[in-house]
Design a protein around this motif. Structure first.
Motif, short mmCIF file in Angstrom:
data_model
loop_
_atom_site.label_atom_id
_atom_site.label_comp_id
_atom_site.label_asym_id
_atom_site.label_seq_id
_atom_site.Cartn_x
_atom_site.Cartn_y
_atom_site.Cartn_z
N ALA A 1 0.83 -1.20 0.00
CA ALA A 1 0.00 0.00 0.00
C ALA A 1 0.86 1.25 0.00
O ALA A 1 1.96 1.28 0.57
CB ALA A 1 -0.91 0.00 1.22
N ASN B 1 -7.45 1.42 -7.65
CA ASN B 1 -6.47 1.17 -6.59
C ASN B 1 -5.07 0.81 -7.08
O ASN B 1 -4.08 1.23 -6.48
CB ASN B 1 -6.97 0.05 -5.67
CG ASN B 1 -8.26 0.41 -4.97
OD1 ASN B 1 -8.28 1.30 -4.13
ND2 ASN B 1 -9.34 -0.26 -5.33
N TYR B 2 -4.96 0.02 -8.13
CA TYR B 2 -3.69 -0.61 -8.45
C TYR B 2 -2.86 0.16 -9.48
O TYR B 2 -3.40 0.72 -10.44
CB TYR B 2 -3.92 -2.03 -8.98
CG TYR B 2 -4.21 -3.03 -7.90
CD1 TYR B 2 -3.22 -3.86 -7.39
CD2 TYR B 2 -5.49 -3.15 -7.37
CE1 TYR B 2 -3.49 -4.78 -6.39
CE2 TYR B 2 -5.77 -4.07 -6.37
CZ TYR B 2 -4.77 -4.88 -5.88
OH TYR B 2 -5.04 -5.77 -4.89
N GLN C 1 -12.83 -1.92 -9.27
CA GLN C 1 -12.10 -2.25 -8.05
C GLN C 1 -10.60 -2.26 -8.28
O GLN C 1 -9.81 -1.90 -7.40
CB GLN C 1 -12.56 -3.60 -7.51
CG GLN C 1 -11.88 -4.00 -6.21
CD GLN C 1 -12.43 -5.29 -5.63
OE1 GLN C 1 -13.54 -5.69 -5.97
NE2 GLN C 1 -11.68 -5.95 -4.79
N ILE D 1 -3.12 4.04 -3.05
CA ILE D 1 -3.00 3.00 -4.08
C ILE D 1 -2.40 1.72 -3.51
O ILE D 1 -1.90 1.71 -2.38
CB ILE D 1 -2.13 3.49 -5.28
CG1 ILE D 1 -0.72 3.95 -4.80
CG2 ILE D 1 -2.82 4.60 -6.03
CD1 ILE D 1 0.35 2.91 -4.84
N GLU E 1 -3.77 10.21 -3.93
CA GLU E 1 -4.62 9.03 -3.99
C GLU E 1 -3.94 7.86 -3.29
O GLU E 1 -2.74 7.64 -3.46
CB GLU E 1 -4.90 8.63 -5.45
CG GLU E 1 -5.87 9.53 -6.19
CD GLU E 1 -7.31 9.34 -5.77
OE1 GLU E 1 -7.63 8.27 -5.18
OE2 GLU E 1 -8.13 10.24 -6.04
#
Length: 411
Positions: free
Chosen positions: A108, A206-207, A202, A120, A118
């Protein structure tokens, strides 16, 4: 010569056939068959297409079977590393169904720019990572090369790039919090090599994907320590069986989980499409069958005198019934021809031009995917013909109750 077929063909090709009382009802019956097969072909092709597209997309970014440490407790980030020195890596020879295995790690972090930030998850991959799985989702830039020296290039999603106002070639800082309290976070500066858009909210939200060696250095791991292994199989339909085989061939300290288990809410939702498709097939076949029954009854009523004459000349009930069943079969074939032609044309247009768009937040894809399986198309046609033909045997039984004398006098 087939007498029944000959008479049925003469009835169909007769000049007064199109102007008869039954002509409008026959047209309705043909249209019902055509509309029914269109709905069935389209629903099966789009339903299966959506299932396969989402399945492939989830697999591309997560692997199909994940081997991780039990101590990670289903966390999205790696807590406890695994040694790469495993009997199953880099080639899982003990399970022939495995097509590829790759090592990854996650951590993370926070991306910080001048105007935004952000949270991530940095997904670290190495030289063994199969980029072919996600190449179709890269909308800008290129795939970074992690086979040589430590690389600062990363892939970022279109969603994150827009939120952070970044583009290909831009640099940004990412901060990784250390597990030890009171320690300053690790900072890394990355460069955007490419931008992907999976439509899988999703993952896109995030990634980012980068070099696994950054995570190894931040976590102070050795070069042979990774977070997990992503496994790809040859036949997804047997993924549960293969997953059990992999579990049996790995250490007792390692956990094995399929993406069906990890993303059960997605695959449970996809299974609902099978139920919806069955309902649509049932309704369409029922509507087509009812219309064909009505059309056949009208044909029998219209040709009552002909039935009486044939019976008076010595024709048995089955011979007369076959004449009308041939006639009905001809109508079914006409309906299927136009239905298949229009239905497949609609699918090809959607496949090449993507006219029907979908909301990726709800469907995980930007447009309705199409999967044309000619075996399923043939099966749908055969099912329609079989059901209609079997059901039509019932109204054709009325012919056995028609008296030759009364039929000849019928007006």
């Amino acid at each position: 010569m087939n007498l029944e077929y000959f008479i049925a063909r003469r009835l169909i090709t007769a000049k007064d056939y199109k102007s008869s009382i039954s002509a409008p009802i026959i047209k309705i019956a043909i249209s019902a068959i055509a509309i029914g097969i269109i709905m069935m072909v389209v629903s099966v092709a789009t339903g299966m297409g959506l299932q396969q597209k989402i399945r492939d997309k989830v697999s591309a970014f997560n692997g199909q079977i994940i081997i991780s440490n039990y101590d990670n407790n289903n966390s999205e980030v790696t807590l406890v590393p695994i040694s790469k020195k495993q009997d199953f890596y880099p080639n899982f020879k003990s399970v022939p169904e495995v097509s590829h295995i790759q090592a990854i790690a996650t951590k993370a972090g926070i991306i910080r720019t001048e105007n935004a930030f952000e949270g991530i998850v940095f997904k670290g991959v190495g030289a063994d990572y199969d980029w072919n799985n996600i190449k179709e989702y890269i909308v800008d830039g290129k795939v970074p090369d992690f086979a040589r020296d430590l690389n600062e290039e990363v892939l970022i999603s279109r969603l994150l790039a827009d939120r952070l106002d970044l583009k290909v070639g831009d640099n940004f800082n990412t901060f990784f919090i250390k597990e030890e309290q009171g320690k300053m976070p690790n900072s890394r500066r990355f460069k955007i090599a490419g931008i992907f858009n999976s439509g899988f909210q999703q993952f896109d939200a995030n990634y980012i994907i980068g070099d696994i060696r950054h995570i190894q250095r931040i976590n102070k791991w050795s070069a042979d320590q990774v977070g997990a292994f992503e496994v790809f199989v040859k036949d997804f339909d047997n993924i549960k069986t293969t997953g059990n085989q992999i579990y049996e061939q790995t250490s007792s300290s390692l956990d094995t989980k399929t993406i069906i288990e990890k993303y059960s809410y997605i695959f449970d939702w996809l299974q609902l499409f099978d139920f919806n498709i069955v309902i649509i097939l049932g309704i369409m076949i029922l509507v087509a069958t009812i219309n064909m029954v009505v059309a056949l009854l009208v044909l029998i009523l219209e040709r009552t005198q002909m039935i009486g004459i044939l019976k008076a000349m010595g024709a048995n009930n089955w011979t007369v019934r076959k004449i009308f069943l041939y006639n009905a079969f001809y109508l079914i074939i006409r309906g299927l021809f136009w239905g298949n032609l229009i239905g497949i044309a609609i699918l090809l247009v959607q496949q090449h031009f993507g006219i029907v768009q979908l909301n990726p937040e709800n469907y995980y894809v930007n447009q309705a995917p199409v999967y044309i399986n000619w075996g399923y198309v043939a099966l749908l046609n055969l099912l329609t013909i079989t059901v209609c033909f079997v059901v039509l045997l019932i109204p054709s039984y009325i012919i056995t109750k028609i008296s030759p004398v009364k039929a000849i006098r019928f007006d």
